[in-house]
Design a protein around this motif. Structure first.
Motif, short mmCIF file in Angstrom:
data_model
loop_
_atom_site.label_atom_id
_atom_site.label_comp_id
_atom_site.label_asym_id
_atom_site.label_seq_id
_atom_site.Cartn_x
_atom_site.Cartn_y
_atom_site.Cartn_z
N MET A 1 0.86 -1.19 0.00
CA MET A 1 0.00 0.00 0.00
C MET A 1 0.90 1.24 0.00
SD MET A 1 -3.36 0.81 2.30
CE MET A 1 -2.91 -0.41 3.45
N LYS A 2 0.55 2.21 -0.84
CA LYS A 2 1.35 3.43 -0.98
C LYS A 2 0.65 4.60 -0.30
CE LYS A 2 3.52 2.09 -5.25
NZ LYS A 2 2.98 1.21 -6.23
N ASP A 3 1.46 5.57 0.13
CA ASP A 3 0.85 6.81 0.60
C ASP A 3 0.51 7.66 -0.63
OD1 ASP A 3 3.21 7.94 -0.25
OD2 ASP A 3 3.82 8.70 1.70
N GLY A 4 -0.20 8.74 -0.43
CA GLY A 4 -0.69 9.50 -1.58
C GLY A 4 0.12 10.72 -1.93
N THR A 5 1.43 10.71 -1.66
CA THR A 5 2.23 11.91 -1.90
C THR A 5 2.79 12.00 -3.33
OG1 THR A 5 4.19 10.85 -0.99
CG2 THR A 5 2.88 12.20 0.52
N ASN A 6 2.82 10.88 -4.07
CA ASN A 6 3.34 10.89 -5.44
C ASN A 6 2.20 10.73 -6.45
OD1 ASN A 6 6.13 11.15 -4.89
ND2 ASN A 6 6.16 9.02 -4.24
N ARG A 7 2.12 11.66 -7.39
CA ARG A 7 1.04 11.67 -8.37
C ARG A 7 1.05 10.40 -9.23
NH1 ARG A 7 -0.93 14.16 -13.26
NH2 ARG A 7 -2.78 15.42 -12.78
N LYS A 8 2.25 9.88 -9.53
CA LYS A 8 2.36 8.71 -10.41
C LYS A 8 1.76 7.45 -9.78
CE LYS A 8 7.12 7.59 -9.02
NZ LYS A 8 6.72 6.73 -7.93
N ASP A 9 1.59 7.42 -8.46
CA ASP A 9 1.02 6.26 -7.77
C ASP A 9 -0.51 6.24 -7.82
OD1 ASP A 9 3.58 5.52 -7.06
OD2 ASP A 9 3.47 6.43 -5.07
N ILE A 10 -1.13 7.34 -8.25
CA ILE A 10 -2.58 7.47 -8.20
C ILE A 10 -3.14 7.52 -9.62
CG2 ILE A 10 -4.50 8.89 -7.37
CD1 ILE A 10 -2.35 10.06 -5.35
N LYS A 11 -4.03 6.59 -9.92
CA LYS A 11 -4.65 6.52 -11.25
C LYS A 11 -6.15 6.76 -11.10
CE LYS A 11 -0.83 4.77 -13.26
NZ LYS A 11 0.16 5.49 -12.50
N ILE A 12 -6.76 7.26 -12.18
CA ILE A 12 -8.22 7.40 -12.22
C ILE A 12 -8.82 6.00 -12.10
CG2 ILE A 12 -10.17 8.10 -13.67
CD1 ILE A 12 -8.66 10.63 -13.89
N GLY A 13 -9.79 5.84 -11.23
CA GLY A 13 -10.41 4.54 -11.00
C GLY A 13 -9.79 3.77 -9.84
N ALA A 14 -8.73 4.31 -9.24
CA ALA A 14 -8.07 3.65 -8.11
C ALA A 14 -8.91 3.82 -6.84
CB ALA A 14 -6.68 4.22 -7.89
N SER A 15 -8.87 2.81 -5.96
CA SER A 15 -9.49 2.93 -4.64
C SER A 15 -8.50 3.61 -3.71
CB SER A 15 -9.83 1.55 -4.08
OG SER A 15 -10.87 0.97 -4.82
N VAL A 16 -8.95 4.67 -3.05
CA VAL A 16 -8.07 5.43 -2.16
C VAL A 16 -8.81 5.84 -0.89
CG1 VAL A 16 -6.67 6.38 -4.04
CG2 VAL A 16 -8.68 7.63 -3.27
N GLU A 17 -8.04 6.22 0.12
CA GLU A 17 -8.59 6.85 1.31
C GLU A 17 -8.10 8.29 1.33
OE1 GLU A 17 -7.52 4.47 4.72
OE2 GLU A 17 -9.30 3.22 4.46
N VAL A 18 -9.05 9.23 1.44
CA VAL A 18 -8.70 10.64 1.45
C VAL A 18 -9.13 11.28 2.76
CG1 VAL A 18 -8.93 10.85 -1.06
CG2 VAL A 18 -10.86 11.46 0.40
N VAL A 19 -8.46 12.39 3.11
CA VAL A 19 -8.90 13.21 4.24
C VAL A 19 -9.47 14.50 3.63
CG1 VAL A 19 -6.64 14.28 4.67
CG2 VAL A 19 -8.32 14.16 6.50
N GLN A 20 -10.70 14.82 4.00
CA GLN A 20 -11.34 16.04 3.51
C GLN A 20 -10.83 17.23 4.31
OE1 GLN A 20 -15.72 15.63 2.91
NE2 GLN A 20 -15.35 13.52 3.58
N LYS A 21 -10.94 18.42 3.73
CA LYS A 21 -10.47 19.65 4.36
C LYS A 21 -11.06 19.81 5.78
CE LYS A 21 -8.50 23.81 4.01
NZ LYS A 21 -7.06 23.95 3.99
N ASN A 22 -12.35 19.55 5.92
CA ASN A 22 -12.99 19.74 7.23
C ASN A 22 -12.69 18.61 8.21
OD1 ASN A 22 -14.52 18.04 5.65
ND2 ASN A 22 -16.47 18.63 6.55
N HIS A 23 -11.98 17.57 7.77
CA HIS A 23 -11.60 16.47 8.66
C HIS A 23 -10.10 16.43 8.93
CE1 HIS A 23 -15.43 14.17 7.27
NE2 HIS A 23 -15.68 14.99 8.28
N GLN A 24 -9.38 17.48 8.53
CA GLN A 24 -7.92 17.46 8.69
C GLN A 24 -7.50 17.39 10.16
OE1 GLN A 24 -6.51 20.78 6.37
NE2 GLN A 24 -6.17 19.52 4.57
N ARG A 25 -8.24 18.04 11.05
CA ARG A 25 -7.89 18.01 12.47
C ARG A 25 -8.07 16.62 13.07
NH1 ARG A 25 -7.22 23.02 14.98
NH2 ARG A 25 -7.92 24.78 13.73
N THR A 26 -9.17 15.94 12.69
CA THR A 26 -9.45 14.61 13.25
C THR A 26 -8.73 13.52 12.49
OG1 THR A 26 -11.40 14.29 11.85
CG2 THR A 26 -11.76 15.33 13.98
#
Length: 66
Positions: A1-26
């Motif tokens: 599993m990769k972290d999301g800091t490199n653009r080349k690791d992320i493709k359209i259609g990939a399953s990812v976990e994101v943090v939304q702007k309003n959830h950055q603190r939690t």
């Protein structure tokens, strides 16, 4: 599993976990499928910003599958 800091690791259609702007603190993660890449640079220390198929925008913390 990769972290999301490199653009080349992320493709359209990939399953990812994101943090939304309003959830950055939690650090609450949202699971989804990438529909658009919003960050143009090759990498970003806080994660590449993407839009999910659900319309949610956030920074990728984990790439589940490509």
């Amino acid at each position: 599993m990769k972290d999301g800091t490199n653009r080349k690791d992320i493709k359209i259609g990939a399953s990812v976990e994101v943090v939304q702007k309003n959830h950055q603190r939690t650090g609450e993660l949202t699971l989804g499928i990438v529909s658009r890449l919003l960050t143009n640079s090759a990498n970003h220390p806080h994660g590449i910003k993407v839009q999910l198929t659900s319309g949610i925008v956030g920074r990728v913390k984990k790439v589940i599958e490509n």
